[in-house]
Design a protein around this motif. Structure first.
Motif, PDB file in Angstrom:
ATOM      1  N   LEU A   1       0.858  -1.179   0.000  1.00  0.00           N
ATOM      2  CA  LEU A   1       0.000   0.000   0.000  1.00  0.00           C
ATOM      3  C   LEU A   1       0.896   1.230   0.000  1.00  0.00           C
ATOM      4  N   HIS A   2       0.790   2.040  -1.052  1.00  0.00           N
ATOM      5  CA  HIS A   2       1.565   3.279  -1.166  1.00  0.00           C
ATOM      6  C   HIS A   2       0.648   4.428  -0.777  1.00  0.00           C
ATOM      7  N   THR A   3       1.096   5.221   0.176  1.00  0.00           N
ATOM      8  CA  THR A   3       0.295   6.336   0.649  1.00  0.00           C
ATOM      9  C   THR A   3       1.174   7.579   0.805  1.00  0.00           C
ATOM     10  N   ALA A   4       0.565   8.722   0.649  1.00  0.00           N
ATOM     11  CA  ALA A   4       1.252  10.004   0.801  1.00  0.00           C
ATOM     12  C   ALA A   4       0.216  11.020   1.265  1.00  0.00           C
ATOM     13  N   PRO A   5       0.647  12.175   1.735  1.00  0.00           N
ATOM     14  CA  PRO A   5      -0.330  13.185   2.164  1.00  0.00           C
ATOM     15  C   PRO A   5      -1.328  13.548   1.065  1.00  0.00           C
ATOM     16  N   LEU A   6      -0.871  13.537  -0.204  1.00  0.00           N
ATOM     17  CA  LEU A   6      -1.761  13.830  -1.324  1.00  0.00           C
ATOM     18  C   LEU A   6      -1.596  12.768  -2.404  1.00  0.00           C
ATOM     19  N   LEU A   7      -2.699  12.450  -3.073  1.00  0.00           N
ATOM     20  CA  LEU A   7      -2.691  11.484  -4.162  1.00  0.00           C
ATOM     21  C   LEU A   7      -3.341  12.114  -5.376  1.00  0.00           C
ATOM     22  N   ARG A   8      -2.716  11.938  -6.534  1.00  0.00           N
ATOM     23  CA  ARG A   8      -3.290  12.388  -7.807  1.00  0.00           C
ATOM     24  C   ARG A   8      -3.502  11.155  -8.660  1.00  0.00           C
ATOM     25  N   LEU A   9      -4.723  10.983  -9.170  1.00  0.00           N
ATOM     26  CA  LEU A   9      -5.041   9.825 -10.004  1.00  0.00           C
ATOM     27  C   LEU A   9      -4.437   9.964 -11.394  1.00  0.00           C
ATOM     28  N   THR A  10      -4.345  11.204 -11.867  1.00  0.00           N
ATOM     29  CA  THR A  10      -3.678  11.511 -13.135  1.00  0.00           C
ATOM     30  C   THR A  10      -2.847  12.761 -12.888  1.00  0.00           C
ATOM     31  N   ARG A  11      -2.047  13.132 -13.839  1.00  0.00           N
ATOM     32  CA  ARG A  11      -1.237  14.342 -13.682  1.00  0.00           C
ATOM     33  C   ARG A  11      -2.095  15.603 -13.731  1.00  0.00           C
ATOM     34  N   ASP A  12      -3.228  15.567 -14.450  1.00  0.00           N
ATOM     35  CA  ASP A  12      -4.011  16.789 -14.644  1.00  0.00           C
ATOM     36  C   ASP A  12      -5.436  16.738 -14.119  1.00  0.00           C
ATOM     37  N   ASP A  13      -5.989  15.548 -13.992  1.00  0.00           N
ATOM     38  CA  ASP A  13      -7.412  15.447 -13.671  1.00  0.00           C
ATOM     39  C   ASP A  13      -7.654  15.254 -12.186  1.00  0.00           C
ATOM     40  N   GLY A  14      -8.899  15.452 -11.811  1.00  0.00           N
ATOM     41  CA  GLY A  14      -9.339  15.213 -10.449  1.00  0.00           C
ATOM     42  C   GLY A  14      -9.782  13.766 -10.292  1.00  0.00           C
ATOM     43  N   PRO A  15     -10.609  13.503  -9.289  1.00  0.00           N
ATOM     44  CA  PRO A  15     -11.036  12.141  -9.013  1.00  0.00           C
ATOM     45  C   PRO A  15     -12.075  11.669 -10.019  1.00  0.00           C
TER      46      PRO A  15
ATOM     47  N   GLU B   1      -4.184  -2.858  -7.653  1.00  0.00           N
ATOM     48  CA  GLU B   1      -5.320  -3.676  -7.231  1.00  0.00           C
ATOM     49  C   GLU B   1      -6.476  -2.829  -6.715  1.00  0.00           C
ATOM     50  N   ALA B   2      -6.163  -1.710  -6.062  1.00  0.00           N
ATOM     51  CA  ALA B   2      -7.215  -0.854  -5.514  1.00  0.00           C
ATOM     52  C   ALA B   2      -6.670   0.555  -5.324  1.00  0.00           C
ATOM     53  N   VAL B   3      -7.579   1.520  -5.375  1.00  0.00           N
ATOM     54  CA  VAL B   3      -7.273   2.916  -5.083  1.00  0.00           C
ATOM     55  C   VAL B   3      -8.412   3.418  -4.214  1.00  0.00           C
ATOM     56  N   GLY B   4      -8.089   4.010  -3.078  1.00  0.00           N
ATOM     57  CA  GLY B   4      -9.150   4.491  -2.206  1.00  0.00           C
ATOM     58  C   GLY B   4      -8.611   5.073  -0.925  1.00  0.00           C
ATOM     59  N   PRO B   5      -9.525   5.407  -0.013  1.00  0.00           N
ATOM     60  CA  PRO B   5      -9.110   5.965   1.274  1.00  0.00           C
ATOM     61  C   PRO B   5      -8.214   4.992   2.036  1.00  0.00           C
TER      62      PRO B   5
ATOM     63  N   GLN C   1      -8.051  -1.491   6.379  1.00  0.00           N
ATOM     64  CA  GLN C   1      -9.033  -2.367   7.022  1.00  0.00           C
ATOM     65  C   GLN C   1      -9.292  -3.595   6.150  1.00  0.00           C
ATOM     66  N   ALA C   2      -9.390  -3.401   4.858  1.00  0.00           N
ATOM     67  CA  ALA C   2      -9.653  -4.514   3.939  1.00  0.00           C
ATOM     68  C   ALA C   2      -8.437  -5.426   3.788  1.00  0.00           C
ATOM     69  N   TYR C   3      -7.240  -4.877   3.965  1.00  0.00           N
ATOM     70  CA  TYR C   3      -5.995  -5.633   3.806  1.00  0.00           C
ATOM     71  C   TYR C   3      -5.121  -5.410   5.044  1.00  0.00           C
ATOM     72  N   PRO C   4      -5.468  -6.007   6.186  1.00  0.00           N
ATOM     73  CA  PRO C   4      -4.784  -5.685   7.445  1.00  0.00           C
ATOM     74  C   PRO C   4      -3.313  -6.104   7.504  1.00  0.00           C
ATOM     75  N   MET C   5      -2.877  -7.064   6.719  1.00  0.00           N
ATOM     76  CA  MET C   5      -1.491  -7.539   6.776  1.00  0.00           C
ATOM     77  C   MET C   5      -0.617  -6.938   5.669  1.00  0.00           C
ATOM     78  N   VAL C   6      -1.140  -5.960   4.954  1.00  0.00           N
ATOM     79  CA  VAL C   6      -0.412  -5.391   3.822  1.00  0.00           C
ATOM     80  C   VAL C   6       0.799  -4.571   4.293  1.00  0.00           C
ATOM     81  N   ARG C   7       1.874  -4.615   3.492  1.00  0.00           N
ATOM     82  CA  ARG C   7       3.035  -3.754   3.750  1.00  0.00           C
ATOM     83  C   ARG C   7       2.644  -2.334   3.340  1.00  0.00           C
ATOM     84  N   VAL C   8       2.961  -1.358   4.174  1.00  0.00           N
ATOM     85  CA  VAL C   8       2.600   0.034   3.897  1.00  0.00           C
ATOM     86  C   VAL C   8       3.868   0.851   3.706  1.00  0.00           C
ATOM     87  N   ARG C   9       3.926   1.578   2.589  1.00  0.00           N
ATOM     88  CA  ARG C   9       5.005   2.544   2.338  1.00  0.00           C
ATOM     89  C   ARG C   9       4.390   3.932   2.428  1.00  0.00           C
TER      90      ARG C   9
END
Length: 160
Positions: free
Chosen positions: A4-18, A44-48, A54-62
């Motif tokens: 799971l890759h997470t950061a303070p902000l996520l952009r789905l594309t370089r120019d567009d919104g959600p 596999e997934a993009v979301g909060p 919660q859905a993947y409790p054993m996942v490695r988080v970066r």
């Protein structure tokens, strides 16, 4: 292995919104508190973050500082360097995950691109963080420096 890759902000594309079914972000297309779940070389997934952990409790988080988004597409000759490998690594250091086939006429350069799993595109098109797409991600600091590059789900560059 799922990551799971997470950061303070996520952009789905370089120019567009959600996507249309998601709430509009407050910062020009950036989503706060979202993450990208990578399994192998695919998204596999993009979301909060909370929902995904919660859905993947054993996942490695970066956890990355900055803004996480799709890797860049390089539309031009690869930068000069002493070897084809170094030419490819120069791109990885700036967040590139794809290059255009027309700039890979040298067989040694094409082989270096393939060894590093960099995507080769026939035409320039923006990459997007969409379920099922290749996991080509990049993290950028507020000043534009690339902090990390993930190509086909593999971390290939991290700024020390």
């Amino acid at each position: 292995m799922r990551t799971l890759h997470t950061a303070p902000l996520l952009r789905l594309t370089r120019d567009d919104g959600p996507p249309p079914d998601q709430p509009a972000p407050g910062d020009g297309g950036s989503l706060s508190g979202w993450a990208v779940l990578v399994d192998g070389d695919r998204i596999e997934a993009v979301g909060p973050v909370g929902e995904l952990t919660q859905a993947y409790p054993m996942v490695r988080v970066r956890r990355w500082p900055g803004t996480l988004g799709p890797a860049l597409v390089h539309d031009g000759p690869l930068p000069p360097a002493a070897s084809p490998r170094e030419r490819v690594h120069a791109l990885l250091r700036v967040g590139v995950g794809a290059v255009l086939a027309g700039h890979l006429t040298d067989p040694a350069l094409r082989a270096a691109v393939a060894r590093n799993d960099v995507a080769v595109l026939d035409v320039a098109r923006p990459l997007a963080l969409t379920v099922g797409n290749r996991a080509d991600l990049a993290v950028f600091a507020d000043d534009g420096r690339c902090l990390a590059t993930v190509v086909a789900g593999r971390l290939v560059h991290r700024r020390a």
